[in-house]
Design a protein around this motif. Structure first.
Motif, mmCIF file in Angstrom:
data_model
loop_
_atom_site.group_PDB
_atom_site.id
_atom_site.type_symbol
_atom_site.label_atom_id
_atom_site.label_comp_id
_atom_site.label_asym_id
_atom_site.label_seq_id
_atom_site.Cartn_x
_atom_site.Cartn_y
_atom_site.Cartn_z
ATOM 1 N N LYS A 71 102.942 -53.707 33.268
ATOM 2 C CA LYS A 71 102.517 -54.756 34.197
ATOM 3 C C LYS A 71 100.999 -54.785 34.330
ATOM 4 C CE LYS A 71 106.759 -54.884 36.942
ATOM 5 N NZ LYS A 71 107.360 -54.736 38.293
ATOM 6 N N LEU A 72 100.378 -53.594 34.373
ATOM 7 C CA LEU A 72 98.920 -53.541 34.452
ATOM 8 C C LEU A 72 98.297 -54.126 33.188
ATOM 9 C CD1 LEU A 72 96.315 -52.683 35.845
ATOM 10 C CD2 LEU A 72 96.622 -50.392 34.841
ATOM 11 N N ALA A 73 98.877 -53.799 32.030
ATOM 12 C CA ALA A 73 98.358 -54.337 30.766
ATOM 13 C C ALA A 73 98.490 -55.861 30.729
ATOM 14 C CB ALA A 73 99.110 -53.706 29.595
ATOM 15 N N ALA A 74 99.633 -56.370 31.196
ATOM 16 C CA ALA A 74 99.826 -57.822 31.214
ATOM 17 C C ALA A 74 98.834 -58.494 32.151
ATOM 18 C CB ALA A 74 101.254 -58.144 31.634
ATOM 19 N N THR A 75 98.573 -57.881 33.308
ATOM 20 C CA THR A 75 97.627 -58.455 34.269
ATOM 21 C C THR A 75 96.212 -58.488 33.699
ATOM 22 O OG1 THR A 75 98.972 -57.636 36.110
ATOM 23 C CG2 THR A 75 96.695 -58.251 36.593
ATOM 24 N N LEU A 76 95.784 -57.369 33.101
ATOM 25 C CA LEU A 76 94.430 -57.308 32.536
ATOM 26 C C LEU A 76 94.262 -58.313 31.404
ATOM 27 C CD1 LEU A 76 93.782 -53.439 32.473
ATOM 28 C CD2 LEU A 76 92.819 -55.140 34.045
ATOM 29 N N LEU A 77 95.258 -58.398 30.527
ATOM 30 C CA LEU A 77 95.156 -59.330 29.403
ATOM 31 C C LEU A 77 95.128 -60.776 29.889
ATOM 32 C CD1 LEU A 77 95.025 -59.596 26.358
ATOM 33 C CD2 LEU A 77 97.515 -59.554 26.281
ATOM 34 N N THR A 78 95.896 -61.089 30.929
ATOM 35 C CA THR A 78 95.883 -62.445 31.483
ATOM 36 C C THR A 78 94.526 -62.778 32.084
ATOM 37 O OG1 THR A 78 98.254 -62.267 31.980
ATOM 38 C CG2 THR A 78 97.015 -64.003 33.101
ATOM 39 N N LEU A 79 93.938 -61.843 32.815
ATOM 40 C CA LEU A 79 92.631 -62.075 33.426
ATOM 41 C C LEU A 79 91.551 -62.277 32.360
ATOM 42 C CD1 LEU A 79 92.714 -59.516 36.384
ATOM 43 C CD2 LEU A 79 92.985 -61.999 36.486
ATOM 44 N N VAL A 80 91.603 -61.467 31.306
ATOM 45 C CA VAL A 80 90.629 -61.627 30.222
ATOM 46 C C VAL A 80 90.817 -62.984 29.547
ATOM 47 C CG1 VAL A 80 89.902 -60.740 27.975
ATOM 48 C CG2 VAL A 80 90.361 -59.153 29.846
ATOM 49 N N GLY A 81 92.066 -63.377 29.315
ATOM 50 C CA GLY A 81 92.322 -64.677 28.707
ATOM 51 C C GLY A 81 91.810 -65.823 29.560
ATOM 52 N N LEU A 82 92.013 -65.756 30.871
ATOM 53 C CA LEU A 82 91.507 -66.795 31.765
ATOM 54 C C LEU A 82 89.981 -66.836 31.753
ATOM 55 C CD1 LEU A 82 93.885 -66.391 34.846
ATOM 56 C CD2 LEU A 82 93.851 -68.269 33.194
ATOM 57 N N LEU A 83 89.364 -65.655 31.693
ATOM 58 C CA LEU A 83 87.901 -65.616 31.648
ATOM 59 C C LEU A 83 87.377 -66.274 30.380
ATOM 60 C CD1 LEU A 83 85.301 -64.596 33.006
ATOM 61 C CD2 LEU A 83 85.579 -62.458 31.737
ATOM 62 N N VAL A 84 88.033 -65.990 29.257
ATOM 63 C CA VAL A 84 87.614 -66.574 27.979
ATOM 64 C C VAL A 84 87.812 -68.091 27.984
ATOM 65 C CG1 VAL A 84 88.127 -66.661 25.512
ATOM 66 C CG2 VAL A 84 88.012 -64.457 26.681
ATOM 67 N N ILE A 85 88.901 -68.558 28.597
ATOM 68 C CA ILE A 85 89.199 -69.988 28.605
ATOM 69 C C ILE A 85 88.304 -70.743 29.578
ATOM 70 C CG2 ILE A 85 90.962 -71.710 29.181
ATOM 71 C CD1 ILE A 85 93.047 -69.648 28.257
ATOM 72 N N LEU A 86 88.202 -70.236 30.813
ATOM 73 C CA LEU A 86 87.548 -70.992 31.874
ATOM 74 C C LEU A 86 86.035 -70.860 31.857
ATOM 75 C CD1 LEU A 86 89.975 -70.285 34.850
ATOM 76 C CD2 LEU A 86 89.846 -72.324 33.416
ATOM 77 N N GLY A 87 85.507 -69.729 31.381
ATOM 78 C CA GLY A 87 84.067 -69.511 31.430
ATOM 79 C C GLY A 87 83.267 -70.516 30.620
ATOM 80 N N PRO A 88 83.318 -70.462 29.293
ATOM 81 C CA PRO A 88 82.541 -71.420 28.482
ATOM 82 C C PRO A 88 82.970 -72.867 28.695
ATOM 83 C CG PRO A 88 83.330 -69.566 27.162
ATOM 84 C CD PRO A 88 84.026 -69.485 28.468
ATOM 85 N N ALA A 89 84.287 -73.079 28.879
ATOM 86 C CA ALA A 89 84.762 -74.450 29.036
ATOM 87 C C ALA A 89 84.215 -75.081 30.314
ATOM 88 C CB ALA A 89 86.289 -74.469 29.051
#
Length: 368
Positions: A71-89
């Motif tokens: 669950k911790l791994a899934a949470t961290l990976l989701t947060l990193v994915g959101l950062l990659v998507i939302l930041g530059p966009a």
């Protein structure tokens, strides 16, 4: 002793066919209504599945490094994915809206100033003519705004609409990433359920087709998106070192063009031409020597990465990637190769089945 009940008369073929047609009709009706209900969420669900399958190896690696805390791994990976998507966009959309709004406001107040670039006249062949045309437009800017201001404002409104659509797509992608985060932990059970569904539809080979679809998604993600990211990173480094204006925007444009299979060369080739008209001979030569390999790195790496672990010919996968992107947009990048790969395997199975059956029925050789 009581009489045994008389046996029921056998049903006619017509009655059986009508009964089956009614049942199939009700089943088709419920299937149609169900599809209509989930249709608004089809794109989000599809992207969620694609992201979950493509990122599952990363999730498994991260969970192992965290001592099995899935669950911790899934949470961290989701947060990193959101950062990659939302930041530059978010930065791109904000910059686009601010630029278009400011440009429209200057046109509305007739305060726009256009300065002739110093390098414009240095462009070979057409440079002097461009410089003269730009100077003429700058000198008659008031007339230009009076005649074409409404057209330019309409263009600005259209660009703002495109930016709004891009923002909506980014939000949709972010929601898909969140849903994919919930799919990481039960991923094995979900995959086994889909394999069982595949067996029910196609038979024993159904599970193999499901595994083929998963492997195709991961290979396309690595071969298209991964290689495009690497190419964009190398391009961005070169642009920053060469102090090229708007390096970030050019890098993002090259990344998008590489992902949709148009190619980053559309951005790189004009940059090389610009370098030879704006830089000295040695800097332009070094810039060109660096950019040419960057422009061709995807043609070398992509087939190698996408072919790993697949028995489907590389040509089928590439046709699926290009055709899917043209037909269905970005989601077709994954749908196309999956559909073509499964269809190819089904076709090969159908072609080879009679040959395999004939080999099984052939009499065993007898010893003399």
């Amino acid at each position: 002793m009581t009489d045994a009940p008389a046996p029921k008369p056998p049903r006619s073929t017509d009655a059986i066919a009508i009964d089956l047609a009614i049942r199939m009709g009700f089943l088709a009706l419920f299937a149609y209504l169900s599809l209509r209900l989930v249709a608004p969420f089809a794109a989000i669900v599809t992207w969620s599945v694609v992201l979950a399958v493509a990122l599952h190896p990363v999730y498994a690696w991260l969970a192992a490094r965290l001592g099995g805390r899935r669950k911790l791994a899934a949470t961290l990976l989701t947060l990193v994915g959101l950062l990659v998507i939302l930041g530059p966009a978010a930065a791109l959309v904000t910059s686009t809206v601010r630029s278009v709004t400011g440009f429209a406001e200057k046109i509305r107040t007739q305060s726009l100033e256009l300065k002739v670039p110093t390098w414009l006249s240095e462009i070979p062949v057409i440079g002097p003519d461009l410089n003269e045309a730009w100077s003429m437009m700058t000198g008659n800017l008031e007339t230009f705004l009076h005649d074409y201001g409404a057209t330019v404002l309409n263009l600005g409104t259209h660009l703002l609409g495109i930016a709004a659509g891009l923002a909506g797509g980014i939000l949709q992608f972010a929601i898909s990433m969140i849903i994919a985060g919930f799919l990481f932990v039960p991923g094995h059970k979900l995959a086994e359920g889909i394999r069982h569904f595949g067996r029910r539809i196609i038979g024993d080979r159904g599970a193999g087709f499901v595994d083929l679809a998963g492997a195709t998604i991961r290979n396309v993600a690595r071969g298209v998106i991964g290689v495009s990211l690497l190419q964009a990173l190398l391009l961005g480094i070169g642009l920053i070192v060469a102090d090229v204006p708007a390096a970030g925007l050019l890098t993002l444009a090259a990344l998008i063009l590489a992902i949709v299979q148009i190619g980053a060369a559309v951005v790189i080739l004009p940059l090389v031409i610009w370098a030879w008209t704006s830089m000295g001979t040695l800097p332009a030569l070094l810039f060109t020597a660096y950019m040419v390999p960057v422009a061709t790195v995807d043609n070398i790496l992509r087939p190698i990465v996408m072919a790993q672990g697949l028995t489907t010919p590389m040509l089928v996968i590439l046709l699926g990637v290009i055709g899917g992107t043209v037909s269905f947009g970005l989601i077709g990048l994954f749908m196309g190769p999956i559909v073509l790969a499964v269809f190819y395997e089904l076709l090969m199975f159908w072609v080879e089945a009679p040959r395999a059956l004939a080999a099984d029925d052939a009499p065993a050789p007898t010893e003399d």
